[in-house]
Motif scaffolding. Structure first.
Motif, PDB file in Angstrom:
ATOM      1  N   ARG A 187      -6.048  -0.406  -2.415  1.00 33.26           N
ATOM      2  CA  ARG A 187      -4.701   0.504  -2.477  1.00 33.26           C
ATOM      3  C   ARG A 187      -4.685   1.333  -1.029  1.00 33.26           C
ATOM      4  O   ARG A 187      -3.728   1.482  -0.592  1.00 33.26           O
ATOM      5  CB  ARG A 187      -4.373   0.974  -3.921  1.00 33.26           C
ATOM      6  N   ALA A 209      -4.006  -0.641   1.623  1.00 34.00           N
ATOM      7  CA  ALA A 209      -2.702  -1.143   2.041  1.00 34.00           C
ATOM      8  C   ALA A 209      -1.730  -0.035   2.294  1.00 34.00           C
ATOM      9  O   ALA A 209      -0.786  -0.144   3.087  1.00 34.00           O
ATOM     10  CB  ALA A 209      -2.274  -1.646   0.526  1.00 34.00           C
ATOM     11  N   LYS A 261      -2.248   0.533   5.995  1.00 31.70           N
ATOM     12  CA  LYS A 261      -1.239  -0.391   6.741  1.00 31.70           C
ATOM     13  C   LYS A 261       0.300  -0.241   6.524  1.00 31.70           C
ATOM     14  O   LYS A 261       0.914  -0.491   7.844  1.00 31.70           O
ATOM     15  CB  LYS A 261      -1.949  -1.694   6.330  1.00 31.70           C
TER      16      LYS A 261
END
Length: 160
Positions: free
Chosen positions: A143, A146, A149
């Motif tokens: 997580r 993510a 990103k």
């Protein structure tokens, strides 16, 4: 006398000895001997033969008490008789010092087996907890990656 008759006679002897011990009030002999049976078998024998109880119970009454059918109670009683018969044949008469030693050995073995089982269960639970923790850490890392990103994409989109 064939083998089955001998086994039935040994079971009768064991139960007669238990009944006599009950009449004498010798609960130690009864408890020691019944330790060799499972809890369910012990309950059935105690109810059926009035061991430590004010009266004998019928198969139907025992079934109602234990939540079993009359036939199942009969099967459990028969199994208990077979175990007691084996005890008389293999170890000696009920109430003898040999039986007492055997029961003590069995009690120690059962305690050791229970200790090992508990240890195994605790180890399995610790392993499960460790695996859950590792999985949670991996998911949190995924997580976080993510999110990083997503922010990088937003920054690149803002620069353009």
């Amino acid at each position: 006398m064939d083998v089955l008759d001998q086994a039935a006679e040994r079971a009768r002897q064991a139960l007669a000895t238990l009944s006599a011990a009950n009449e004498r009030g010798d609960s130690a002999t009864i408890d020691t001997t019944l330790l060799l049976l499972s809890a369910q078998e012990e309950d059935v024998v105690r109810y059926r033969y009035g061991l430590g109880r004010p009266r004998l119970e019928t198969l139907r009454e025992i079934g109602e008490i234990m939540g079993l059918s009359r036939q199942r109670v009969s099967q459990i009683e028969h199994k208990a008789q077979r175990r007691l018969s084996w005890l008389v044949r293999a170890v000696g008469p009920v109430g003898s010092p040999a039986v007492a030693r055997y029961v003590i050995d069995m009690r120690e073995r059962r305690a050791e087996a229970e200790r090992l089982r508990r240890t195994r269960v605790e180890q399995q639970e610790a392993t499960r907890a460790r695996r859950r923790q590792e999985k949670a850490e991996r998911e949190e890392a995924a997580r976080a990656k993510a999110r990083t990103k997503a922010w990088q994409r937003k920054i690149q989109a803002a620069e353009v």
